[in-house]
Every structure is written in structure tokens, then in C-alpha cells.
Design a protein around this motif. Structure first.
Motif, PDB file in Angstrom:
ATOM      1  N   UNK A 169      18.711  40.879  66.125  1.00  0.00           N
ATOM      2  CA  UNK A 169      19.459  40.776  64.848  1.00  0.00           C
ATOM      3  C   UNK A 169      18.494  40.543  63.687  1.00  0.00           C
ATOM      4  N   UNK A 170      17.410  39.808  63.955  1.00  0.00           N
ATOM      5  CA  UNK A 170      16.374  39.625  62.914  1.00  0.00           C
ATOM      6  C   UNK A 170      15.724  40.970  62.600  1.00  0.00           C
ATOM      7  N   UNK A 171      15.392  41.713  63.643  1.00  0.00           N
ATOM      8  CA  UNK A 171      14.720  43.011  63.454  1.00  0.00           C
ATOM      9  C   UNK A 171      15.660  43.991  62.746  1.00  0.00           C
ATOM     10  N   UNK A 172      16.939  43.955  63.085  1.00  0.00           N
ATOM     11  CA  UNK A 172      17.907  44.867  62.452  1.00  0.00           C
ATOM     12  C   UNK A 172      18.069  44.541  60.971  1.00  0.00           C
ATOM     13  N   UNK A 173      17.948  43.239  60.642  1.00  0.00           N
ATOM     14  CA  UNK A 173      18.032  42.860  59.214  1.00  0.00           C
ATOM     15  C   UNK A 173      16.800  43.375  58.470  1.00  0.00           C
ATOM     16  N   UNK A 174      15.634  43.243  59.102  1.00  0.00           N
ATOM     17  CA  UNK A 174      14.404  43.748  58.479  1.00  0.00           C
ATOM     18  C   UNK A 174      14.426  45.270  58.362  1.00  0.00           C
ATOM     19  N   UNK A 175      15.021  45.939  59.342  1.00  0.00           N
ATOM     20  CA  UNK A 175      15.141  47.405  59.266  1.00  0.00           C
ATOM     21  C   UNK A 175      16.013  47.802  58.071  1.00  0.00           C
ATOM     22  N   UNK A 176      17.109  47.059  57.877  1.00  0.00           N
ATOM     23  CA  UNK A 176      17.994  47.349  56.729  1.00  0.00           C
ATOM     24  C   UNK A 176      17.239  47.149  55.421  1.00  0.00           C
ATOM     25  N   UNK A 177      16.503  46.036  55.330  1.00  0.00           N
ATOM     26  CA  UNK A 177      15.722  45.772  54.100  1.00  0.00           C
ATOM     27  C   UNK A 177      14.711  46.897  53.885  1.00  0.00           C
ATOM     28  N   UNK A 178      14.058  47.314  54.985  1.00  0.00           N
ATOM     29  CA  UNK A 178      13.015  48.354  54.858  1.00  0.00           C
ATOM     30  C   UNK A 178      13.607  49.699  54.427  1.00  0.00           C
ATOM     31  N   UNK A 179      14.887  49.904  54.752  1.00  0.00           N
ATOM     32  CA  UNK A 179      15.554  51.166  54.390  1.00  0.00           C
ATOM     33  C   UNK A 179      16.251  51.085  53.035  1.00  0.00           C
ATOM     34  N   UNK A 180      16.265  49.867  52.470  1.00  0.00           N
ATOM     35  CA  UNK A 180      16.884  49.702  51.155  1.00  0.00           C
ATOM     36  C   UNK A 180      18.404  49.716  51.185  1.00  0.00           C
ATOM     37  N   UNK A 181      18.975  49.371  52.336  1.00  0.00           N
ATOM     38  CA  UNK A 181      20.444  49.283  52.421  1.00  0.00           C
ATOM     39  C   UNK A 181      20.852  47.808  52.497  1.00  0.00           C
ATOM     40  N   UNK A 182      22.141  47.544  52.435  1.00  0.00           N
ATOM     41  CA  UNK A 182      22.649  46.162  52.509  1.00  0.00           C
ATOM     42  C   UNK A 182      22.037  45.477  53.733  1.00  0.00           C
ATOM     43  N   UNK A 183      21.332  44.332  53.515  1.00  0.00           N
ATOM     44  CA  UNK A 183      20.521  43.762  54.600  1.00  0.00           C
ATOM     45  C   UNK A 183      21.368  43.286  55.800  1.00  0.00           C
ATOM     46  N   UNK A 184      22.680  43.118  55.576  1.00  0.00           N
ATOM     47  CA  UNK A 184      23.504  42.669  56.718  1.00  0.00           C
ATOM     48  C   UNK A 184      24.157  43.850  57.455  1.00  0.00           C
ATOM     49  N   UNK A 185      23.930  45.075  56.961  1.00  0.00           N
ATOM     50  CA  UNK A 185      24.686  46.222  57.502  1.00  0.00           C
ATOM     51  C   UNK A 185      24.515  46.377  59.018  1.00  0.00           C
ATOM     52  N   UNK A 186      23.256  46.517  59.444  1.00  0.00           N
ATOM     53  CA  UNK A 186      23.046  46.777  60.886  1.00  0.00           C
ATOM     54  C   UNK A 186      23.330  45.530  61.714  1.00  0.00           C
ATOM     55  N   UNK A 187      23.047  44.357  61.136  1.00  0.00           N
ATOM     56  CA  UNK A 187      23.317  43.111  61.871  1.00  0.00           C
ATOM     57  C   UNK A 187      24.812  43.056  62.202  1.00  0.00           C
ATOM     58  N   UNK A 188      25.651  43.381  61.226  1.00  0.00           N
ATOM     59  CA  UNK A 188      27.102  43.341  61.456  1.00  0.00           C
ATOM     60  C   UNK A 188      27.520  44.391  62.483  1.00  0.00           C
ATOM     61  N   UNK A 189      26.849  45.554  62.427  1.00  0.00           N
ATOM     62  CA  UNK A 189      27.226  46.639  63.333  1.00  0.00           C
ATOM     63  C   UNK A 189      26.926  46.272  64.787  1.00  0.00           C
ATOM     64  N   UNK A 190      25.850  45.453  64.985  1.00  0.00           N
ATOM     65  CA  UNK A 190      25.382  45.193  66.362  1.00  0.00           C
ATOM     66  C   UNK A 190      25.752  43.828  66.924  1.00  0.00           C
ATOM     67  N   UNK A 191      26.289  42.911  66.041  1.00  0.00           N
ATOM     68  CA  UNK A 191      26.376  41.529  66.536  1.00  0.00           C
ATOM     69  C   UNK A 191      27.377  41.383  67.689  1.00  0.00           C
ATOM     70  N   UNK A 192      28.299  42.351  67.816  1.00  0.00           N
ATOM     71  CA  UNK A 192      29.216  42.254  68.973  1.00  0.00           C
ATOM     72  C   UNK A 192      28.865  43.313  70.025  1.00  0.00           C
ATOM     73  N   UNK A 193      27.619  43.742  70.007  1.00  0.00           N
ATOM     74  CA  UNK A 193      27.184  44.812  70.931  1.00  0.00           C
ATOM     75  C   UNK A 193      27.009  44.321  72.359  1.00  0.00           C
ATOM     76  N   UNK A 194      27.075  45.261  73.298  1.00  0.00           N
ATOM     77  CA  UNK A 194      26.769  44.974  74.709  1.00  0.00           C
ATOM     78  C   UNK A 194      25.464  45.673  75.023  1.00  0.00           C
ATOM     79  N   UNK A 195      24.460  44.958  75.477  1.00  0.00           N
ATOM     80  CA  UNK A 195      23.153  45.583  75.704  1.00  0.00           C
ATOM     81  C   UNK A 195      22.824  45.668  77.191  1.00  0.00           C
ATOM     82  N   UNK A 196      21.718  46.394  77.465  1.00  0.00           N
ATOM     83  CA  UNK A 196      21.267  46.593  78.847  1.00  0.00           C
ATOM     84  C   UNK A 196      19.922  45.901  79.000  1.00  0.00           C
ATOM     85  N   UNK A 197      19.796  45.077  80.025  1.00  0.00           N
ATOM     86  CA  UNK A 197      18.509  44.438  80.358  1.00  0.00           C
ATOM     87  C   UNK A 197      17.940  45.162  81.574  1.00  0.00           C
ATOM     88  N   UNK A 198      16.670  45.527  81.509  1.00  0.00           N
ATOM     89  CA  UNK A 198      16.043  46.237  82.640  1.00  0.00           C
ATOM     90  C   UNK A 198      14.693  45.603  82.959  1.00  0.00           C
TER      91      UNK A 198
END
Ligand SMILES: C=C1C[C@]23C[C@H]1CC[C@H]2[C@]1(C)CCC[C@@](C)(C(=O)O)[C@H]1[C@@H]3C(=O)O
Ligand code: AKG
Ligand code: FE2
Length: 351
Positions: A169-198
Motif C-alpha cells: 500500500x505504501x508502494x502503491x501510494x508512491x506509484x500514484x504520486x509518481x504518476x501525478x494522480x490522486x495519491x490514494x487512488x491505487x491504495x483504495x483500489x487494492x486495500x481489499x485485494x486478495x493476493x498470492x504468496x509463493x
């Protein structure tokens, strides 16, 4: 991997064979992104981190992060539990074999899925969801598939995955800042995500130059956060050549994946990477594949798209891309393009 596997001589396409047999490529020398400033709100440090990320992701989709806030004790415990799992007798590992169509479980060289170009690796994968939904509860998964003696492992990986989610979520916020979009955009999109651990284990190979631990590919998911042991073997394709990534115990490797490339309309590249093996030592890596909730419709944010800018990829759901890689297409360097074509042609046939 079975002992007779070492007699399995794989003949990769000539270009890869010559390439690997030439010996290790030079190392990528880009400095890691220091997250210290992010945690203490240092505006200058945040904009430096964002500009490093912008340059790296526009070029090859790869960077490393340090001062990430993940407890080194949790990292060490996750490596120790991974060693304990892969050191189990083959019969125990086969008892938790991956079921067709699912990513979860054990796989030896993906021999159950493919009949050529088998990767020189064993993997053990499982799901993680922040809301601890029962079916994705890591501790229950370990207890149910591996038995009570692996409850401790389940606890360790539950903690490790929580730490990976926080870092993502920290990295997604930095990605948003780096892209010049709303810094919470990707964080909000992913915070309820289900991920895969390998967990990946790459056994030593007498013919190390004739095979690959994992062949050249881009990860189909959104973001990959990887911690490798000190053996070395991860390579990324950058500046028109394969470049080795020197292991750093204090750093996490971050790859942009296909789904994030679509979520930023191709501004950032999905990282082309591979894993080579060696003749002497087993190599192991912990890989966390960040994904959004499977049923979310994924498209770039409005404030990213120029008024005249054309969309490079169709709307899609992670569930569709995941299913594509599990049942229709072996993920490689061009998965997303093939998926887009498959999706659009299947929609056309459905209408
Ligand atoms: C969605 C996924 C498919 C793979 C695991 C995750 C993200 C990375 C993908 C993979 C590692 C890319 C290379 C080929 C692959 C078959 C493998 O070598 O494991 C891919 C994974 C998979 O399909 O299991
Ligand atoms: O183990 C590594 O260094 C790379 C693993 C990887 O690329 C993957 O599992 O997708
Ligand atoms: Fe990968």
C-alpha cells in the motif's frame, strides 16, 4: 525435486542457451528507493522516491526498496519456514500438490501443467486476504493441508503477508504520486485485494547453463514484492540486455506487473525478468503477488488519461486474467497482449 530430475537435460532455445552459458551478466546498478522519508512525511524525500520510481518504471518496471519497515525477524522466519517446507520428503510435498486450475499448493517443475521448457524449480503457493476471510486464512490453510506441525508456519506467513500488504500500500501510494494522480487512488483500489504468496525453491543443476529456474516473463498480477536469499539468480531485461540483481538482505525487489501496466495505460512497463540457476547451491525466494479483488473492473484513473489519449488495454477483471494464465495461456513476456485479444474475441463470440 526428485533425484532423477537432475538427469533431466533441458535444451532451452539456442539464444537462451548461448546467453546463459556465457556466464552471469553485469549487475543493474540503480540505487534502491529509500522509504524512510515516506514514513516520516519528509516531502523532499517522498518526491525523490517518486522520481526514482518514475524513471525506473518508465524504463524497465523494476526497483528495490530499503528502510521499508518490515521486521527482519519476520523475514528471517519466513525463509526458515520455507526451508522447512522444501526440505520435506517428496511424498509430503506431493500430498499438497496444486489442483488443476488453482495457483495454490505445491508444484514440482510445473510438470503437471507443461510438457516442455519445464522450469527448474519447486513452488508452494497460497492465498492471502486482509479481511481474513475464512477461505483465505493462511493459518487454517497450513493446518488443513500440512497438519498441526505446520501451524507455526501458518502464523509466520500470516504475519509475513500482513507486512507485505502494508508495504504494497505504501508502494502503491508512491506509484500514484509518481504518476501525478490522486495519491490514494491505487491504495483504495487494492486495500481489499486478495493476493498470492509463493515460495520458490531452485535446486542446483549440474547443467545449469541448459535450463532456467523461471523463464523470461512478466508477472500478470499488479505488483510483485520479492525477498531473495543471498545466492543470486534474478535477472531483469533492462537497457536492452539481461542484468543481474545483486541480493540485498535489507531490500525488497519490486516488479511492475501486467495488471498495473494496464492500470496506468502503459506509462510504466511490466518488468521482463527470469531466474537462472547454478551448479552448487539451492536458491530460494519469497514472492508476494499483489492483486485487487477479483471482481473489480480495472481501468486507468480518469486523472491519468489525457483528453485525446487512447486506451491501450480493455477494461478487465483480475479474475479473468488469472483464469487466462491458469487454464489458457502460459504466462510469458506477452501475456497481456494475448489476454486482451482473447478477451475481446471471446466477448465478440458471446454477442
Ligand atoms: C498469476 C500468476 C501466474 C504465475 C504466478 C502468478 C504470478 C506470476 C506467474 C508466473 C510465475 C509467470 C511465469 C510462468 C509461471 C507459469 C511460473 O513459472 O510459475 C507463472 C505462474 C503460474 O501460472 O503459476
Ligand atoms: O525467484 C526469483 O528471483 C523470481 C521469481 C519470479 O519471477 C516469479 O515467481 O514470478
Ligand atoms: Fe516473476
Amino acid at each position: 525435486m526428485d533425484s532423477n530430475a537432475s538427469t533431466l537435460i533441458l535444451r532451452p532455445p539456442l539464444s537462451i542457451q548461448n546467453d546463459i552459458e556465457k556466464g552471469p551478466p553485469d549487475e543493474l546498478t540503480e540505487p534502491p528507493v529509500d522509504l524512510k522519508g515516506f514514513f516520516n512525511g519528509d516531502k523532499e524525500a517522498i518526491s525523490l522516491a517518486a522520481s526514482q520510481i518514475r524513471a525506473a518504471c518508465s524504463n524497465h518496471g523494476f526497483f528495490q526498496v530499503i528502510n521499508h519497515g518490515v521486521d527482519p525477524i519476520v523475514i528471517r522466519a519466513a525463509h526458515q519456514q520455507m526451508d522447512a517446507f522444501f526440505d520435506l520428503p517428496t511424498s509430503r510435498k506431493f500430498a499438497v500438490k496444486r489442483k488443476p486450475g488453482s495457483v495454490w499448493g505445491y508444484s514440482g517443475a510445473h510438470a503437471d501443467r507443461y510438457s516442455s521448457k519445464l522450469p527448474w524449480k519447486e513452488t508452494f503457493s497460497f492465498g492471502y486476504s486482509h479481511d481474513n476471510s475464512l477461505e483465505l486464512d493462511v493459518i487454517n490453510y497450513f493446518k488443513s493441508v500440512l497438519g498441526k506441525d505446520f501451524e507455526e508456519a501458518g502464523l509466520v506467513y500470516q504475519k509475513y503477508c500482513e507486512a507485505m500488504r502494508n508495504l504494497s500500500l505504501v508502494i502503491l501510494e508512491l506509484l500514484a504520486i509518481s504518476l501525478g494522480v490522486d495519491r490514494s487512488h491505487y491504495r483504495k483500489l487494492f486495500e481489499d485485494g486478495d493476493s498470492i504468496m509463493r515460495c520458490n525453491s531452485y535446486p542446483p543443476c549440474r547443467e545449469a547453463g541448459l535450463t532456467l529456474g523461471t523463464g523470461p516473463h512478466c508477472d500478470p498480477n499488479s505488483l510483485t514484492i520479492l525477498h531473495q536469499d543471498q545466492v543470486g539468480g534474478l535477472e531483469i531485461f533492462a537497457n536492452n540486455k539481461w542484468q543481474a540483481i545483486r541480493p540485498r538482505p535489507d531490500a525488497f525487489v519490486v516488479n511492475i506487473g501486467d495488471t498495473f501496466m494496464a492500470l496506468c495505460n502503459g506509462r510504466y512497463k511490466s518488468c521482463l525478468h527470469r531466474a537462472v540457476v547454478n551448479k552448487e547451491k539451492v536458491r530460494r525466494s519469497l514472492v508476494y503477488f499483489v492483486s485487487p479483488k477479483e471482481d473489480k473492473v480495472l481501468r486507468p484513473p480518469e486523472d491519468l488519461m489525457g483528453t485525446e489519449e487512447a486506451r491501450k488495454y480493455p477494461d478487465f477483471k483480475w479474475s479473468d486474467l488469472l483464469e487466462f494464465t491458469q487454464n489458457h495461456y502460459r504466462a510469458d513476456a506477452t501475456t497481456l497482449q494475448n489476454f486482451a485479444y482473447w478477451l475481446l474475441s471471446s466477448k465478440n463470440t458471446l454477442n
